[in-house]
Scaffold this motif. Sequence first.
Motif: not given
Length: 219
Positions: A139-148, A203-210, A212-218
């Motif tokens: 949805l939205i990349p928060f570049k300043q905080d390194g989160l998506t 979900i708010l997550a770090k790009p590198e964790d996407e 793992q997050v997707v695998a855990l939920l789907t």
Amino acid sequence: MYIIIVGGGRVGASLSEELTELGHEVLVIEKGGDRCDLLREELGSVVMVGDGCEAATLAEAGAERSDILIAVTDGDEDNLVACQVAQHRFHVGHVVARINIPRNERLFRLLGINCTVNVVKALTNGVLQEIPGRSVTRLIPFKQDGLTLLGVRIPASAQSVGQRITDIDLPKGSAVSLIVQGDHLPHIPSQDVTLQAGDEVIILAKPEDEPQVVALLTG
């Protein structure tokens, strides 16, 4: 708040109506005299004829006291100039620019316009969400905080169905921000909420964790 909208097309008109209903003071600046006449019939006296890229027009509109300027014309160059004049000449604290050509987004950010709405990207995400079988949308990349911010739809086959949010071992720094279940409104979930097939989870997550997050939920 006092909000100036540069561009009186459909987007500008809709924004004006929504923001006025929310109790904000709004002024729409539109170049075309005929379009202004139509807007005045719809919106009343909150419309002025002028070029929102020009300092004289923004001064007449009271830009020095505005809280936000939103530039939503069909021309990226006009939106960029309007935002820059508002920022540097009138010291408007917040500016928002519509971007019609995706490749221009980087230029806007390089020139200090950090709050942008990429029309093509928004439309693409909306279409992708409607494609059967697609369960994840960035949805939205928060570049300043390194989160998506991720939107995840829980499929019926997922192992997370029937689990509480607290039982899902999300990566450190990841957090479930909102959840929509059935026909209910979005809400901030408690840790005891049980996930069901079809739930929409934000979900708010770090790009590198996407992954793992997707695998855990789907998965």
